[in-house]
Design an enzyme around this catalytic site. Structure first.
Site, PDB file in Angstrom:
ATOM      1  N   CYS A 128      20.689  26.137  16.195  1.00 24.77           N
ATOM      2  CA  CYS A 128      20.285  25.652  14.565  1.00 24.77           C
ATOM      3  C   CYS A 128      20.661  26.876  13.659  1.00 24.77           C
ATOM      4  CB  CYS A 128      18.843  25.462  14.534  1.00 24.77           C
ATOM      5  SG  CYS A 128      18.398  23.860  15.310  1.00 24.77           S
ATOM      6  N   HIS A 277      17.126  25.109   7.040  1.00 23.99           N
ATOM      7  CA  HIS A 277      17.528  24.462   7.955  1.00 23.99           C
ATOM      8  C   HIS A 277      16.561  23.234   8.181  1.00 23.99           C
ATOM      9  CE1 HIS A 277      18.437  22.772  12.012  1.00 23.99           C
ATOM     10  NE2 HIS A 277      17.167  23.171  12.442  1.00 23.99           N
ATOM     11  N   ASN A 307      16.971  16.043  12.692  1.00 25.05           N
ATOM     12  CA  ASN A 307      17.446  17.477  12.840  1.00 25.05           C
ATOM     13  C   ASN A 307      18.895  17.544  13.431  1.00 25.05           C
ATOM     14  OD1 ASN A 307      18.277  20.342  13.792  1.00 25.05           O
ATOM     15  ND2 ASN A 307      16.348  20.397  14.632  1.00 25.05           N
TER      16      ASN A 307
HETATM   17  N1  ACO Z   1       5.576   9.978  19.338  1.00 24.42           N
HETATM   18  C1  ACO Z   1       4.000   9.593  19.620  1.00 24.42           C
HETATM   19  N2  ACO Z   1       3.548  10.712  20.461  1.00 24.42           N
HETATM   20  C2  ACO Z   1       4.202  11.731  20.852  1.00 24.42           C
HETATM   21  C3  ACO Z   1       5.260  11.825  20.289  1.00 24.42           C
HETATM   22  C4  ACO Z   1       5.967  10.939  19.491  1.00 24.42           C
HETATM   23  N3  ACO Z   1       7.350  11.042  19.090  1.00 24.42           N
HETATM   24  N4  ACO Z   1       5.857  13.085  20.591  1.00 24.42           N
HETATM   25  C5  ACO Z   1       4.766  13.751  21.238  1.00 24.42           C
HETATM   26  N5  ACO Z   1       3.694  12.909  21.227  1.00 24.42           N
HETATM   27  C6  ACO Z   1       2.216  13.139  21.883  1.00 24.42           C
HETATM   28  C7  ACO Z   1       2.447  13.749  22.892  1.00 24.42           C
HETATM   29  O1  ACO Z   1       2.735  13.102  24.172  1.00 24.42           O
HETATM   30  C8  ACO Z   1       0.921  14.559  23.042  1.00 24.42           C
HETATM   31  O2  ACO Z   1       0.228  13.420  23.697  1.00 24.42           O
HETATM   32  P1  ACO Z   1      -0.800  13.956  24.698  1.00 24.42           P
HETATM   33  O3  ACO Z   1      -1.687  14.595  23.836  1.00 24.42           O
HETATM   34  O4  ACO Z   1      -1.726  12.781  24.960  1.00 24.42           O
HETATM   35  O5  ACO Z   1      -0.237  14.730  25.539  1.00 24.42           O
HETATM   36  C9  ACO Z   1       0.401  14.522  21.615  1.00 24.42           C
HETATM   37  O6  ACO Z   1       1.531  13.652  20.968  1.00 24.42           O
HETATM   38  C10 ACO Z   1       0.824  15.903  20.958  1.00 24.42           C
HETATM   39  O7  ACO Z   1       2.120  16.615  21.207  1.00 24.42           O
HETATM   40  P2  ACO Z   1       2.455  17.939  20.741  1.00 24.42           P
HETATM   41  O8  ACO Z   1       3.661  18.184  21.391  1.00 24.42           O
HETATM   42  O9  ACO Z   1       1.109  18.886  20.875  1.00 24.42           O
HETATM   43  O10 ACO Z   1       2.405  17.635  19.266  1.00 24.42           O
HETATM   44  P3  ACO Z   1       2.809  18.452  18.207  1.00 24.42           P
HETATM   45  O11 ACO Z   1       1.518  18.371  17.128  1.00 24.42           O
HETATM   46  O12 ACO Z   1       2.983  20.111  18.610  1.00 24.42           O
HETATM   47  O13 ACO Z   1       4.124  18.117  17.131  1.00 24.42           O
HETATM   48  C11 ACO Z   1       6.193  18.773  17.182  1.00 24.42           C
HETATM   49  C12 ACO Z   1       5.108  18.011  18.171  1.00 24.42           C
HETATM   50  C13 ACO Z   1       6.465  17.459  16.177  1.00 24.42           C
HETATM   51  C14 ACO Z   1       7.772  18.462  18.002  1.00 24.42           C
HETATM   52  C15 ACO Z   1       5.849  20.027  16.596  1.00 24.42           C
HETATM   53  O14 ACO Z   1       5.566  20.646  17.605  1.00 24.42           O
HETATM   54  C16 ACO Z   1       7.288  20.469  15.861  1.00 24.42           C
HETATM   55  O15 ACO Z   1       7.607  19.981  15.170  1.00 24.42           O
HETATM   56  N6  ACO Z   1       7.643  21.792  16.299  1.00 24.42           N
HETATM   57  C17 ACO Z   1       8.573  22.372  15.903  1.00 24.42           C
HETATM   58  C18 ACO Z   1       9.900  21.910  16.582  1.00 24.42           C
HETATM   59  C19 ACO Z   1      11.195  22.043  16.032  1.00 24.42           C
HETATM   60  O16 ACO Z   1      11.416  22.238  15.240  1.00 24.42           O
HETATM   61  N7  ACO Z   1      12.248  22.029  17.163  1.00 24.42           N
HETATM   62  C20 ACO Z   1      13.532  22.127  16.703  1.00 24.42           C
HETATM   63  C21 ACO Z   1      14.048  23.512  15.947  1.00 24.42           C
HETATM   64  S1  ACO Z   1      15.237  24.382  16.854  1.00 24.42           S
HETATM   65  C22 ACO Z   1      16.511  23.557  16.795  1.00 24.42           C
HETATM   66  O17 ACO Z   1      16.608  22.699  16.408  1.00 24.42           O
HETATM   67  C23 ACO Z   1      17.229  23.829  17.992  1.00 24.42           C
END
Ligand code: ACO
Length: 350
Positions: A128, A277, A307
């Site tokens: 990214c 980004h 993204n």
């Molecule tokens: N739909 C429904 N439920 C989901 C989904 C989905 N798409 N994805 C995850 N869940 C569930 C999980 O399985 C989990 O369930 P569980 O509690 O039964 O195990 C629950 O939701 C919570 O999951 P978390 O991973 O803890 O959710 P979080 O609140 O952390 O959100 C997210 C996840 C959106 C990915 C967040 O952590 C985030 O945005 N992080 C930054 C990610 C990012 O920016 N990545 C890319 C940047 S770098 C690059 O681009 C190379």
């Protein structure tokens, strides 16, 4: 009279272009098409993403780059043969090697005919942050006097390498395909890239990674009895510690923006447009709140594309130029964070 070397030029963005594949998947279609247990509400609430674009099978990352590059070249008012170098940022290259830059060079028609121009083609693998690493490289090549026009492309085909099952939903719901391009050109005018600021922290290399192969192992991809390579899903597809990425993204993006402000004696009020980004709308809104950036100075497109990694910032640039928000005289701050962890910022006078 003492005569010295001529003054070194400034490096400015002379043209921009973008291309996104025509196939639109809104969150509902995404869930239904692949049978993924997710909802529009979950994805929008956590990320801001409403839809993304996916390429069809048979389309390579370098194919997405061609129309973006051609637009950027046309808008720069130059011809392809004026280019002195190609820099291609991607985490989803056409193949393991060679890089996508050489495929793009050939597809642009630079390798045949009387006007063939065998310019160097460099691939940048900084995810990214790839576009900002590439912009820093391109502007350094221009400011040193070695190049007059450098084509910088960020392009991604994420859809081919996402785990499109409920198991992979945390990562697969975030990403989309697309390409953005700019031409970085030399100018005597008082404008262009004023500073770039890059960083990396390899302690977190595994926190967001895709380890399709492991070169320490023999063979580097496990083979079955017939010699067929078989990567397990946790190697084949990206894995991510989402909360760790979120925390580090917020902290590093704010810090690198402050580093740029301090270095150039700027404040947030000097900046007309912030191009962040687009990994997660909540990351960007949190940063905007912390820094005190008014909403009308932020540009978003995560709702429409998800993204798009290295393509994100050049797509933002191209769209902001077309809708009239980005015109000569504006001062722009670009900030990115991604896998590695890597990060960067650039301040540009348009
Ligand atoms: N739909 C429904 N439920 C989901 C989904 C989905 N798409 N994805 C995850 N869940 C569930 C999980 O399985 C989990 O369930 P569980 O509690 O039964 O195990 C629950 O939701 C919570 O999951 P978390 O991973 O803890 O959710 P979080 O609140 O952390 O959100 C997210 C996840 C959106 C990915 C967040 O952590 C985030 O945005 N992080 C930054 C990610 C990012 O920016 N990545 C890319 C940047 S770098 C690059 O681009 C190379």
């Amino acid at each position: 009279m003492v005569t010295g070397a001529p003054p070194l030029p400034n490096a400015f963005i002379s043209g921009s272009g973008f291309y996104v594949p025509p196939r639109v998947l809104d969150n509902e279609t995404f869930a239904k098409t692949y049978g993924i247990d997710t909802t529009h509400e979950w994805i929008v609430k956590r990320t801001g993403i409403e839809e993304r674009r996916f390429s069809d099978e048979g389309v390579a990352t370098s194919d997405l780059a061609v129309p973006a590059a051609e637009q950027a070249i046309e808008r720069a008012g130059i011809s392809k043969t004026d280019l002195d170098m190609i820099i291609f940022a991607t985490l989803s290259p056409d193949h393991a090697f060679p890089g996508s830059g050489v495929y793009l060079q050939e597809k642009l028609g630079l390798c045949s005919g009387e006007q063939a121009k065998f310019v160097p083609a460099l691939d940048v693998r900084n995810q990214c942050s790839g576009f900002l690493y590439s912009l820093a490289t391109a502007s350094s090549m221009v400011q040193s006097g070695n190049c007059k026009h450098v084509l910088v492309v960020g392009a991604e085909t994420h859809s081919a390498a996402l785990d499109l099952t409920t198991r992979g939903r945390t990562v697969s719901s975030l990403f989309g395909d697309g390409a953005g391009a700019v031409v970085v050109s030399a100018t005597e005018e008082d404008r262009g890239v004023r500073g770039w600021y890059l960083g990396a922290d390899g302690r977190f290399a595994d926190a967001l990674s895709q380890k399709v192969w492991d070169i320490k192992k023999r063979p580097f991809i496990p083979q079955n009895e017939e010699g067929v390579g078989q990567a397990q899903p946790d190697h084949m597809f990206a894995t991510m510690d989402g909360k760790l990425v979120f925390r580090n993204a917020v902290e590093r993006m704010i810090r690198v923006l402050m580093e740029a402000f301090n270095d150039l004696s700027l404040t947030r009020d000097d900046i007309d447009l912030f191009l962040f980004h687009q990994a997660n709308m909540r990351i960007n809104q949190y940063i905007a709140d912390q820094v005190g950036i008014p909403e009308d100075r932020l540009v978003h497109n995560i709702q429409r594309y998800g993204n798009t990694t290295a393509a994100t910032i050049p797509i933002l640039i191209a769209e902001a130029e077309r809708d009239g928000r980005l015109v000569p005289g504006k001062k722009v701050a670009m900030v990115a964070f991604g896998s590695g962890f890597t990060w960067g910022a650039a301040i540009v006078d348009w």
